[in-house]
Scaffold this motif. Structure first.
Motif, PDB file in Angstrom:
ATOM      1  N   GLU A 198       0.769  -1.437   0.223  1.00  0.00           N
ATOM      2  CA  GLU A 198       0.013  -0.059  -0.178  1.00  0.00           C
ATOM      3  C   GLU A 198       0.730   1.180   0.082  1.00  0.00           C
ATOM      4  O   GLU A 198       1.622   1.439   0.905  1.00  0.00           O
ATOM      5  N   ILE A 199       0.907   2.213  -0.951  1.00  0.00           N
ATOM      6  CA  ILE A 199       1.343   3.287  -1.063  1.00  0.00           C
ATOM      7  C   ILE A 199       0.646   4.293  -1.820  1.00  0.00           C
ATOM      8  O   ILE A 199      -0.091   4.250  -2.679  1.00  0.00           O
ATOM      9  N   HIS A 200       0.458   5.709  -0.801  1.00  0.00           N
ATOM     10  CA  HIS A 200      -0.323   6.761  -1.552  1.00  0.00           C
ATOM     11  C   HIS A 200       0.231   8.013  -0.788  1.00  0.00           C
ATOM     12  O   HIS A 200       0.988   7.627   0.194  1.00  0.00           O
ATOM     13  N   PRO A 201       0.016   9.027  -1.144  1.00  0.00           N
ATOM     14  CA  PRO A 201       0.642  10.348  -0.557  1.00  0.00           C
ATOM     15  C   PRO A 201       0.266  10.436   1.038  1.00  0.00           C
ATOM     16  O   PRO A 201       1.141  11.130   1.637  1.00  0.00           O
ATOM     17  N   HIS A 202      -0.656   9.784   1.467  1.00  0.00           N
ATOM     18  CA  HIS A 202      -0.918   9.675   3.043  1.00  0.00           C
ATOM     19  C   HIS A 202      -0.504   8.640   3.583  1.00  0.00           C
ATOM     20  O   HIS A 202      -0.667   8.404   4.823  1.00  0.00           O
ATOM     21  N   ASP A 245      -7.038  17.730   0.383  1.00  0.00           N
ATOM     22  CA  ASP A 245      -5.891  18.292   1.130  1.00  0.00           C
ATOM     23  C   ASP A 245      -5.291  19.366   0.227  1.00  0.00           C
ATOM     24  O   ASP A 245      -5.122  19.479  -1.023  1.00  0.00           O
ATOM     25  N   PRO A 246      -4.950  20.775   0.724  1.00  0.00           N
ATOM     26  CA  PRO A 246      -4.411  21.810   0.184  1.00  0.00           C
ATOM     27  C   PRO A 246      -3.374  21.825  -0.660  1.00  0.00           C
ATOM     28  O   PRO A 246      -3.332  22.330  -1.812  1.00  0.00           O
ATOM     29  N   CYS A 263      -2.412  11.795  -7.489  1.00  0.00           N
ATOM     30  CA  CYS A 263      -1.710  10.881  -6.734  1.00  0.00           C
ATOM     31  C   CYS A 263      -1.147   9.810  -7.583  1.00  0.00           C
ATOM     32  O   CYS A 263      -0.212   9.243  -7.234  1.00  0.00           O
ATOM     33  N   VAL A 264      -1.697   9.530  -8.677  1.00  0.00           N
ATOM     34  CA  VAL A 264      -1.111   8.489  -9.678  1.00  0.00           C
ATOM     35  C   VAL A 264       0.010   8.821 -10.279  1.00  0.00           C
ATOM     36  O   VAL A 264       0.938   8.377 -10.305  1.00  0.00           O
ATOM     37  N   MET A 301       7.418  17.683  -6.028  1.00  0.00           N
ATOM     38  CA  MET A 301       7.413  16.396  -5.356  1.00  0.00           C
ATOM     39  C   MET A 301       7.993  16.459  -3.953  1.00  0.00           C
ATOM     40  O   MET A 301       7.519  15.682  -3.146  1.00  0.00           O
ATOM     41  N   GLU A 302       8.658  17.456  -3.599  1.00  0.00           N
ATOM     42  CA  GLU A 302       9.013  17.539  -2.202  1.00  0.00           C
ATOM     43  C   GLU A 302       8.007  18.197  -1.504  1.00  0.00           C
ATOM     44  O   GLU A 302       7.955  17.617  -0.251  1.00  0.00           O
ATOM     45  N   ALA A 303       7.006  18.840  -1.824  1.00  0.00           N
ATOM     46  CA  ALA A 303       5.883  19.254  -1.104  1.00  0.00           C
ATOM     47  C   ALA A 303       4.958  18.082  -0.868  1.00  0.00           C
ATOM     48  O   ALA A 303       4.267  17.788   0.198  1.00  0.00           O
ATOM     49  N   LEU A 304       4.737  17.276  -1.761  1.00  0.00           N
ATOM     50  CA  LEU A 304       4.078  16.103  -1.597  1.00  0.00           C
ATOM     51  C   LEU A 304       4.619  15.049  -0.752  1.00  0.00           C
ATOM     52  O   LEU A 304       3.863  14.311   0.069  1.00  0.00           O
ATOM     53  N   SER A 305       6.065  15.223  -0.609  1.00  0.00           N
ATOM     54  CA  SER A 305       6.605  14.113   0.216  1.00  0.00           C
ATOM     55  C   SER A 305       6.334  14.423   1.838  1.00  0.00           C
ATOM     56  O   SER A 305       6.486  13.716   2.695  1.00  0.00           O
ATOM     57  N   LYS A 306       5.862  15.661   2.054  1.00  0.00           N
ATOM     58  CA  LYS A 306       5.555  16.349   3.255  1.00  0.00           C
ATOM     59  C   LYS A 306       4.173  15.863   3.828  1.00  0.00           C
ATOM     60  O   LYS A 306       3.638  16.431   5.121  1.00  0.00           O
ATOM     61  N   ILE A 307       3.106  15.394   2.890  1.00  0.00           N
ATOM     62  CA  ILE A 307       1.929  15.299   3.446  1.00  0.00           C
ATOM     63  C   ILE A 307       1.651  14.095   3.812  1.00  0.00           C
ATOM     64  O   ILE A 307       0.216  13.529   4.157  1.00  0.00           O
ATOM     65  N   ASP A 308       2.646  13.186   4.280  1.00  0.00           N
ATOM     66  CA  ASP A 308       2.330  11.613   4.491  1.00  0.00           C
ATOM     67  C   ASP A 308       1.719  11.750   5.931  1.00  0.00           C
ATOM     68  O   ASP A 308       2.097  12.494   6.868  1.00  0.00           O
ATOM     69  N   LYS A 309       0.497  11.033   6.088  1.00  0.00           N
ATOM     70  CA  LYS A 309      -0.270  11.100   7.324  1.00  0.00           C
ATOM     71  C   LYS A 309       0.001   9.378   8.281  1.00  0.00           C
ATOM     72  O   LYS A 309      -0.734   9.398   9.159  1.00  0.00           O
TER      73      LYS A 309
END
Length: 339
Positions: A198-202, A245-246, A263-264, A301-309
């Protein structure tokens, strides 16, 4: 099918596996749970191939391989694609880990899919469960068993034999943690070509992701935009990635994408292989088109790496341990692997 929804399959990126095989960098998932009929999934497979997909991710436990097999035969017989154009993955279910069950289960999958070989065959979960086949089972069943590396390697030897027999071209793992892989890999004659997880931005699983890549194993990510159709037992968190998510919304708007499609795109650009499930041709086309479009910037890509929940959606077929342990305790309990 309108030509506006068709994407040239040759434009879709590929990943070169540790075996030298080239795997399309996006696929169509086929887990419809009980919310989508088998016939609907089969129609989605045909539509996806028309759109330009060449990678179809299947599993025996989904209960729809016979219908998918009929769909594959139809498009091949019609001359739309050849067998060699396609990448077909399937998976060994938990109740078939016994040495004497692996090859017969594989042969049943091949019969259902009406194929002579698979491009990739995975051990679906590292836990050998012996409950009734199906995805709606109580994961805390007394019949579920812990991961024991010695037993898993007996299963893996049969997976290796499947390669030797020419029944599959590549083999891999699914839902394996780093601790399990660290014990399993030194004993493998054939290294897993992929680990599906399982992998997604969160739920980015960065540590496991980095370890898998460091071992020359290709990460494949399921639930890239979430899993609203997953079994009820797993619904302890939101059904999908939060498309409000903003960060997701802002970047998606810049690229003219829906946040789910972003996300894809993020997944493919990160280096994993996403396998989104959809039965909507417009959505399937948008997902495929996203991976051949202009790339995201390094800053995005860096910004998206920081939205992991750290938000896991699929809890999986874990084993019974102690009543006071949480799902996460059960999932990450790797102390049994040396037995």
């Amino acid at each position: 099918m309108s030509t506006q929804t068709q994407i040239d399959p040759q434009s879709v990126p590929t990943r070169t596996l540790n075996t030298g095989s080239k795997m399309p960098a996006i696929g169509l998932g086929t887990f419809g749970s009980d919310h989508v009929t088998n016939e609907t999934v089969a129609e989605a497979v045909k539509a996806a191939i028309d759109i330009g997909y060449r990678h179809i991710d299947c599993a025996s436990v989904y209960g729809n391989e016979a219908e998918i097999g009929a769909a594959l035969k139809e498009v091949i017989d019609a001359g739309k694609v050849s067998r060699e154009d396609l990448w077909i993955t399937s998976k060994l279910w938990n109740d078939k880990h016994a040495e004497e069950d692996v090859l017969p289960s594989l042969r049943q999958t091949l019969a259902d899919l009406q194929l002579d070989y698979l491009d990739l065959y995975l051990v679906h979960w590292p836990f050998p469960n012996f409950h009734a086949k199906g995805c709606d089972v109580d994961s805390r069943s007394e019949l579920a068993k812990p991961y024991i590396n010695e037993n898993f390697m007996k299963t893996w030897r049969q997976m290796e034999k499947a390669v030797e027999l020419g029944l599959v071209k590549n083999i891999g793992t699914s839902n394996m943690t780093q601790a399990k892989l660290e014990v399993m890999l030194p004993e493998a004659k054939i290294k897993p070509a992929v680990n599906e997880m399982e992998i997604h931005p969160h739920f980015q699983q960065q540590e496991l992701y980095d370890y898998v890549v460091s071992q020359g194993i290709q990460p494949v990510g399921f639930c890239p935009i979430g899993s609203p159709a997953r079994p009820e037992r797993d619904k302890t968190a939101e059904d999908t990635v939060d498309t409000e998510d903003p960060v997701l919304r802002e970047i998606a708007e810049k690229h003219g994408l829906h946040p789910a499609t972003l996300c894809v795109k993020w997944a493919e650009q990160r280096g994993q292989i996403p396998i989104p499930f959809s039965t909507n041709p417009r959505n399937m086309a948008a997902n495929l088109a996203s991976v051949v479009g202009d790339p995201l910037t390094d800053e995005e890509m860096e910004a998206l790496s920081k939205i992991d929940k750290n938000c896991r959606l699929i809890k999986g077929q874990v084993f019974l341990w102690k009543d006071d342990q949480s799902w996460e305790d059960l999932w990450d309990l790797d102390g049994v692997i040396a037995q």
